[in-house]
Design a protein around this motif. Structure first.
Motif, PDB file in Angstrom:
ATOM      1  N   PHE A  98      95.341  -6.707 -85.192  1.00  0.00           N
ATOM      2  CA  PHE A  98      95.890  -7.865 -85.525  1.00  0.00           C
ATOM      3  C   PHE A  98      96.479  -8.287 -86.639  1.00  0.00           C
ATOM      4  CE2 PHE A  98      95.518 -12.338 -86.893  1.00  0.00           C
ATOM      5  CZ  PHE A  98      96.036 -13.114 -86.024  1.00  0.00           C
ATOM      6  N   LEU A  99      97.842  -8.491 -86.662  1.00  0.00           N
ATOM      7  CA  LEU A  99      98.610  -8.434 -87.857  1.00  0.00           C
ATOM      8  C   LEU A  99      99.288  -9.804 -87.938  1.00  0.00           C
ATOM      9  CD1 LEU A  99     100.099  -7.276 -90.316  1.00  0.00           C
ATOM     10  CD2 LEU A  99     101.917  -6.535 -88.984  1.00  0.00           C
ATOM     11  N   ASN A 100      98.854 -10.689 -88.874  1.00  0.00           N
ATOM     12  CA  ASN A 100      99.320 -11.971 -89.016  1.00  0.00           C
ATOM     13  C   ASN A 100     100.169 -12.385 -90.305  1.00  0.00           C
ATOM     14  OD1 ASN A 100      98.995 -14.950 -88.137  1.00  0.00           O
ATOM     15  ND2 ASN A 100      98.106 -15.210 -90.128  1.00  0.00           N
ATOM     16  N   TYR A 101     101.148 -12.873 -90.358  1.00  0.00           N
ATOM     17  CA  TYR A 101     101.947 -13.531 -91.492  1.00  0.00           C
ATOM     18  C   TYR A 101     101.992 -14.901 -91.337  1.00  0.00           C
ATOM     19  CZ  TYR A 101     105.960 -14.862 -94.422  1.00  0.00           C
ATOM     20  OH  TYR A 101     106.867 -15.345 -95.201  1.00  0.00           O
ATOM     21  N   SER A 102     101.912 -15.624 -92.463  1.00  0.00           N
ATOM     22  CA  SER A 102     101.824 -17.124 -92.664  1.00  0.00           C
ATOM     23  C   SER A 102     102.884 -17.530 -93.810  1.00  0.00           C
ATOM     24  CB  SER A 102     100.368 -17.620 -92.850  1.00  0.00           C
ATOM     25  OG  SER A 102      99.688 -17.354 -91.836  1.00  0.00           O
ATOM     26  N   ARG A 103     103.605 -18.641 -93.555  1.00  0.00           N
ATOM     27  CA  ARG A 103     104.425 -18.835 -94.668  1.00  0.00           C
ATOM     28  C   ARG A 103     104.168 -20.506 -94.946  1.00  0.00           C
ATOM     29  NH1 ARG A 103     107.289 -20.462 -98.428  1.00  0.00           N
ATOM     30  NH2 ARG A 103     109.347 -20.091 -98.742  1.00  0.00           N
ATOM     31  N   GLY A 104     103.576 -20.755 -96.153  1.00  0.00           N
ATOM     32  CA  GLY A 104     103.533 -22.199 -96.628  1.00  0.00           C
ATOM     33  C   GLY A 104     104.682 -22.821 -97.132  1.00  0.00           C
ATOM     34  N   ILE A 105     105.197 -23.895 -96.538  1.00  0.00           N
ATOM     35  CA  ILE A 105     106.346 -24.528 -97.112  1.00  0.00           C
ATOM     36  C   ILE A 105     106.391 -25.888 -97.608  1.00  0.00           C
ATOM     37  CG2 ILE A 105     109.105 -25.094 -96.264  1.00  0.00           C
ATOM     38  CD1 ILE A 105     108.227 -23.448 -93.871  1.00  0.00           C
ATOM     39  N   LYS A 106     106.344 -25.873 -99.013  1.00  0.00           N
ATOM     40  CA  LYS A 106     106.315 -27.081 -99.727  1.00  0.00           C
ATOM     41  C   LYS A 106     107.472 -28.332 -99.423  1.00  0.00           C
ATOM     42  CE  LYS A 106     105.460 -28.544-104.445  1.00  0.00           C
ATOM     43  NZ  LYS A 106     105.508 -28.256-105.901  1.00  0.00           N
TER      44      LYS A 106
ATOM     45  N   HIS B  59     102.994 -17.247 -99.322  1.00  0.00           N
ATOM     46  CA  HIS B  59     103.020 -16.137 -98.172  1.00  0.00           C
ATOM     47  C   HIS B  59     101.604 -15.728 -98.014  1.00  0.00           C
ATOM     48  CE1 HIS B  59     107.442 -16.286 -98.591  1.00  0.00           C
ATOM     49  NE2 HIS B  59     107.277 -16.307 -99.703  1.00  0.00           N
ATOM     50  N   LYS B  60     101.055 -15.304 -96.822  1.00  0.00           N
ATOM     51  CA  LYS B  60     100.000 -14.782 -96.646  1.00  0.00           C
ATOM     52  C   LYS B  60     100.073 -13.678 -95.620  1.00  0.00           C
ATOM     53  CE  LYS B  60      96.267 -17.286 -96.684  1.00  0.00           C
ATOM     54  NZ  LYS B  60      95.031 -18.257 -96.202  1.00  0.00           N
ATOM     55  N   LEU B  61      99.527 -12.501 -95.892  1.00  0.00           N
ATOM     56  CA  LEU B  61      99.505 -11.519 -95.087  1.00  0.00           C
ATOM     57  C   LEU B  61      98.107 -10.837 -94.550  1.00  0.00           C
ATOM     58  CD1 LEU B  61     102.132  -8.942 -96.226  1.00  0.00           C
ATOM     59  CD2 LEU B  61     102.004  -9.789 -93.984  1.00  0.00           C
ATOM     60  N   GLN B  62      97.682 -10.716 -93.384  1.00  0.00           N
ATOM     61  CA  GLN B  62      96.462 -10.527 -93.226  1.00  0.00           C
ATOM     62  C   GLN B  62      96.483  -9.361 -91.845  1.00  0.00           C
ATOM     63  OE1 GLN B  62      95.326 -14.366 -91.904  1.00  0.00           O
ATOM     64  NE2 GLN B  62      93.597 -14.352 -93.384  1.00  0.00           N
TER      65      GLN B  62
ATOM     66  N   VAL C 195      92.096  -6.576 -94.383  1.00  0.00           N
ATOM     67  CA  VAL C 195      92.667  -6.641 -95.447  1.00  0.00           C
ATOM     68  C   VAL C 195      93.394  -7.702 -95.561  1.00  0.00           C
ATOM     69  CG1 VAL C 195      92.644  -3.985 -96.140  1.00  0.00           C
ATOM     70  CG2 VAL C 195      94.422  -5.237 -94.702  1.00  0.00           C
ATOM     71  N   GLY C 196      93.876  -8.465 -96.763  1.00  0.00           N
ATOM     72  CA  GLY C 196      94.587  -9.730 -96.550  1.00  0.00           C
ATOM     73  C   GLY C 196      95.213  -9.828 -98.083  1.00  0.00           C
ATOM     74  N   LYS C 197      96.206 -10.567 -98.241  1.00  0.00           N
ATOM     75  CA  LYS C 197      96.546 -10.856 -99.786  1.00  0.00           C
ATOM     76  C   LYS C 197      97.467 -12.361 -99.617  1.00  0.00           C
ATOM     77  CE  LYS C 197      98.991  -9.527-103.887  1.00  0.00           C
ATOM     78  NZ  LYS C 197      97.718 -10.025-104.678  1.00  0.00           N
TER      79      LYS C 197
END
Length: 831
Positions: A646-654, A664-667, A688-690
């Motif tokens: 499972f690979l996930n990319y999330s982008r928080g937009i202010k 930005h979040k990668l997991q 792993v994640g950052k």
């Protein structure tokens, strides 16, 4: 009078089964001291039809041909021939010890020696030739496959027939049949038939394509959970492999090069022509009890050393739950002097609460037949990458004429009658009630017309914020294969006096690519930080109500308002892409003891307690070898022993909908089950994640603690909630079950069938100085920069359903109020 009725009923069962076999016999083989002889060989004289007695010397044998004599033999005893009747289930066969000692090459202290044993010499030839047999000789191949799955109630007797349970349903016993393996009467309850066209390629990268041509169900046809269970019973296996995987356990194959000779005794007993090929017959049986082994015999050709026929019966002392017997037969067809191909594969399992001979249970049976082999018909790689539309209704609505011609073997009268019998049974109110009760316990939902109420297991809960929590919910249900589904719930807390709810909907626009649109909204109390790898699933698992069985402070709960919309598709089987957008607000549910505050202006002491966040996310999920049942917007999994990436990319937009943060979040998540031959099964989970950017506590990655009294996967048994907080992390969990390999060798513990479990969990993480500076909550950020770990030892299969784990903290022992040792348990049903 009762005894007379029992006799009449027994005679009735014999009459019912008369047309299916000319000779049926059963009994026990003993020595002169009245001790049973296990693994004795019983064969009809003048045939290759035979069997092997079980560990208690008992046997059953039948044939559709007429035989009047059997031959019984075992090493160290005189071979005995005796006349038989066409029906005799109470034979007692006494074998005499041979007057002269057998040559020590063959037997010593009850175990067959390896040195100079002709059976071992033949085995070595099988190992040398195994890659030259069958479809592996050809670059490309194809064949037609027919599969029949059956589910039957067994040990049907007069007592069961007169039971109040079947009052008003007595007509079902008109379909009683008799097993040709065990001799027990059984009542067919379910049949699933499938026809496949299979294609394969050996060179240039192995490829396999299997097209479902036709499928037909009878009995439980709308209950996907039942069908998934039956499908899960039987996976494909290869007798030439070192281990055969059944019920997620590794049995040592009788043909195993790695462990066969150290696990089994082998005896060369006979030779004969089979399909005009001269073959040797070898009997095998286990050297030790309580291991995952078989007993039986096989016939092997004298020139190609390919197995022609084999039967395998699992020993009852094997450490496997709920299964009394497992029986396997395979037949191979002779194409020419060097090619043997699988022709028929039969497997039967006897499921029961215990292993007593007279205990009632159910048979699960699979028959697979192969024909119309074609070799070296050239097909390009793109052909193997194409997938047919398994959702085509034509597959599931074939005519009776098609099935009459498409079956590789005809159904017997009782199997044919089951379709009509179950249609009739479905109209009986009492049966409906019994069926619904079982379905409710299995799925957690109560079925109404086009609507299911549930899950009943989430009705009651308790936590420090809501106090007693009452929840009601449900989902639409139109048979299980519907292209859309709506589900929701509402809950009320008697301490906070608030209503909560969740509502979601999914619609599968394109069944072939499984293009799905979904949306939902949830407002509830949640325990965030219970998983490192997060998703925006509106109706995901909630831990907020777990303090019925929790220790320590359980007040660090969050009010969450989450809305999302997503699009997903599966262009290739088990490869899923998802694109989504979400909006959520977070605030403390118990601000007097816990808060999520962050600084707006620290110099002027301005801080904010609520979080508003808009986010887009994109994920890829790959689950190779996962098997599912059904073709609706939601499917049931057949088994959970597949890999998950499972690979996930999330982008928080202010700024979007007053969102507070940019990030930005990668997991990445990887879970891999590993069967290690006869040493059990291991599960490894790596994450792993950052997070890139400045975010407050509610948006960081909290290392998941476990304050319950139960073992919960992917949490840390000795950590409290929010004990470690990170924005960069890596974790590794390893758990291995030895499946009783060592405890089964301890005499006093052997019969308990206990299973050893060991595990280790570790996590490393850090949190940036900028995120620490942003923190204004009452949670002190501590990251496991030295790498936290804990280890455990457990005992599983206690009373077949319970497991207990003993866990120790490996480091960070000086943390205030640190939990250094814990005992946790878990319930589960495992084979």
């Amino acid at each position: 009078m009762k005894e007379k009725n029992k006799v009449l009923s027994f005679l009735f069962l014999l009459l019912v089964s008369f047309t299916f076999a000319q000779v049926k016999i059963g009994g026990v083989v003993k020595d002169e001291t009245n001790e049973p002889i296990p693994f004795a060989n019983i064969i009809f004289v003048g045939s290759n039809t035979g069997t092997v007695s079980d560990e208690n010397g008992k046997f059953y044998l039948e044939s559709d041909k007429t035989y009047t004599e059997i031959e019984v033999s075992f090493l160290g005893y005189e071979t005995k021939k005796m006349a038989i009747k066409s029906r005799d289930f109470n034979l007692t066969i006494v074998l005499k010890e041979e007057a002269a000692q057998l040559n020590e090459v063959f037997i010593y202290s009850g175990k067959v020696k390896k040195k100079d044993n002709p059976a071992i010499a033949i085995l070595k030839k099988i190992w040398e030739k195994k890659r030259e047999n069958g479809i592996y000789l050809f670059d490309q191949y194809q064949y037609e496959k027919y599969e029949k799955l059956e589910f039957d109630m067994n040990n049907v007797d007069s007592t069961l027939m007169k039971s109040k349970l079947f009052k008003g349903m007595e007509f079902v016993f008109e379909s009683v049949d008799t097993s040709n393996i065990t001799g027990k009467a059984y009542l067919p309850m379910f049949i699933n038939e499938s026809v496949y066209k299979s294609y394969g390629k050996n060179k240039g990268g192995k490829k396999l394509r299997e097209d479902l041509i036709a499928n037909k169900n009878s009995g439980f046809n709308s209950n996907q959970n039942v069908i998934a269970f039956i499908k899960d019973l039987y996976v494909d296996y290869n007798i030439y492999n070192n281990f055969i995987k059944i019920f997620d356990k590794s049995f040592v194959s009788p043909i195993s090069k790695l462990a066969g000779v150290s696990t089994y005794n082998y005896v060369l007993t006979d030779s004969a022509f089979i399909d005009n090929k001269w073959c040797y017959n070898i009997i095998y049986y286990p050297r030790r009890k309580s291991e995952l082994t078989f007993k039986g015999d096989f016939w092997v050709n004298d020139s190609t050393f390919a197995v022609k026929e084999i039967n395998m019966q699992a020993t009852r002392s094997a450490n496997i739950n709920w299964v009394k017997d497992i029986y396997i037969e395979q037949e191979f067809d002779v194409v020419n002097d060097s090619v043997f191909l699988l022709k028929r594969d039969y497997m039967m399992s006897d499921f029961s609460l215990n292993k007593k001979e007279k205990s009632k249970g159910v048979y699960g049976r699979r028959t697979t037949m192969y024909k119309d082999y074609v070799f070296n018909e050239e097909k390009e790689d793109k052909f193997y990458n194409e997938e047919i539309n398994i959702y085509d209704e034509k597959i599931y609505n074939k005519t009776d004429e098609f099935w009459s011609e498409g079956r590789h073997e005809k159904l017997n009268e009782n199997e044919l009658g089951i379709y009509k019998m179950l249609d009739t049974l479905a109209t009986v109110p009492k049966f409906k009630r019994l069926y619904n009760l079982v379905s409710i316990l299995g799925s957690g939902y109560i079925e109404f017309n086009k609507f299911d109420y549930g899950s009943i297991y989430s009705t009651f809960g308790k936590n420090d914020v809501e106090g007693i929590r009452l929840r009601v919910g449900g989902r639409t249900f139109l048979g299980g294969n519907e292209p859309w589904r709506i589900q929701g719930y509402t809950a009320y807390g008697f301490d906070d006096h608030k209503f909560k709810y969740g509502l979601s909907g999914k619609w599968m626009v394109n069944p072939k690519s499984r293009f799905v649109i979904g949306l939902g909204n949830r407002r509830d109390v949640e325990q965030i930080g219970v998983s490192l790898t997060t998703t925006n699933d509106v109706l995901g698992r909630s831990f907020a109500s777990s303090s019925f069985f929790a220790s320590g402070d359980n007040s660090k709960l969050t009010n969450i308002n989450l809305s999302n919309v997503f699009f997903s598709m599966e262009p290739k089987n088990n490869l899923n892409f998802r694109l989504g957008a979400s909006y959520r607000t977070l605030e403390s549910a118990s601000p007097t003891t816990f808060n999520l505050d962050y600084w707006i202006d620290q110099e002027n002491n301005i801080k904010e307690s609520n979080i508003v966040q808009s986010e887009i996310d994109f994920s890829i999920k790959y689950t190779p070898n996962r098997k599912t049942i059904g073709y609706g917007v939601e499917r049931n999994e057949v088994t959970d022993t597949y890999s998950t990436l499972f690979l996930n990319y999330s982008r928080g937009i202010k700024g979007v909908l007053n969102s507070d943060f940019d990030y930005h979040k990668l997991q990445f998540y990887y879970r891999q089950p590993i069967l290690i031959g006869g040493f059990g099964r291991m599960f490894t989970t790596f994450e792993v994640g950052k997070t890139f950017g400045e975010v407050p506590l509610g948006l960081l990655n909290v290392v998941p603690g476990n304050q319950s009294y139960f073992t919960i996967e992917n949490t840390y048994a000795l950590l409290d909630y929010y004990e470690f907080v990170t924005d960069t992390y890596a974790s590794l969990h390893i758990e291995h079950s030895f499946n009783g390999r060592f405890l089964s060798r301890i005499p006093l513990l052997r019969k308990l069938n206990l299973r050893e479990i060991v595990g280790v969990k570790g996590v490393w993480g850090e949190v940036s100085d900028k995120n620490k500076a942003l923190n204004a909550s009452n949670i002190n950020y501590v990251a496991p920069t030295k790498g936290y770990y804990e280890y455990s030892v457990g005992i599983g299969n206690i009373f077949k359903v319970f497991r207990i784990d003993f866990s120790w903290r490996g480091n960070y022992l000086d943390t205030p109020n640190a939990n250094k040792f814990a005992i946790k348990g878990a319930f589960g049903f495992h084979f």
